[in-house]
Write an enzyme that holds these catalytic residues in place. Sequence first.
Site: not given
Length: 214
Positions: A182-184
């Site tokens: 999970g991140s960006r």
Amino acid sequence: MLTPQVPIAKEGYPFIVFSAFCTLLAAILGMAAVAGVLLFVTFFILSFFRDPERFVTDNENAVVSPADGKIITIERVMDTRFTEGEVQKISIFMNVFNVHVNRVPATGKVMKILYQPGKFYSADSAKGALQNEYCATVIATPQGRKLAFVQIAGLIARRIICWLEPEDSVVRGRRFGLIRFGSRVDLYLPPDTEIMVQLGQKVRSGETIVGHLR
């Protein structure tokens, strides 16, 4: 154009095998509750590393989303780190339930790749965007337009994977890496790009058209 289907990203194999082995061992030892929890974990890991087939547009001016997730930022800024000029920046936040395989947003040639160690603040925060670990890829399109896509680590995500190298030729929709867990991903586009998405919109990597290069 459909990209070849690879159901599970190979980076997930060690996690899946280990979790499945622990599940089987717990079941053999008669630890039903533990086996049940581990089975859930195994299915979660399978889901996290899924790599579904995507339809990629043939429009040569289209820029597609590099990540699955939600648009959290659309802004015009001066970029001094990657493209060195005025850009339109689009930020995409990926939660743990999104597909995490990242895809190249436009056809071109890799000019440079910049890796920066850093912190692990929440990826959807302003502090995280500036201070977290990141891997930035800058490409030039056949028409000479420069754009960058930046994988940013987060509070839970502690491992950025990028398979590209400088001088690589890349095609829109090609898989180029992933981030665990999970991140960006931030996308830096030329200032005259026609933006096709809105804040809060959910996008799919390699498939959702986020803009058109002029």
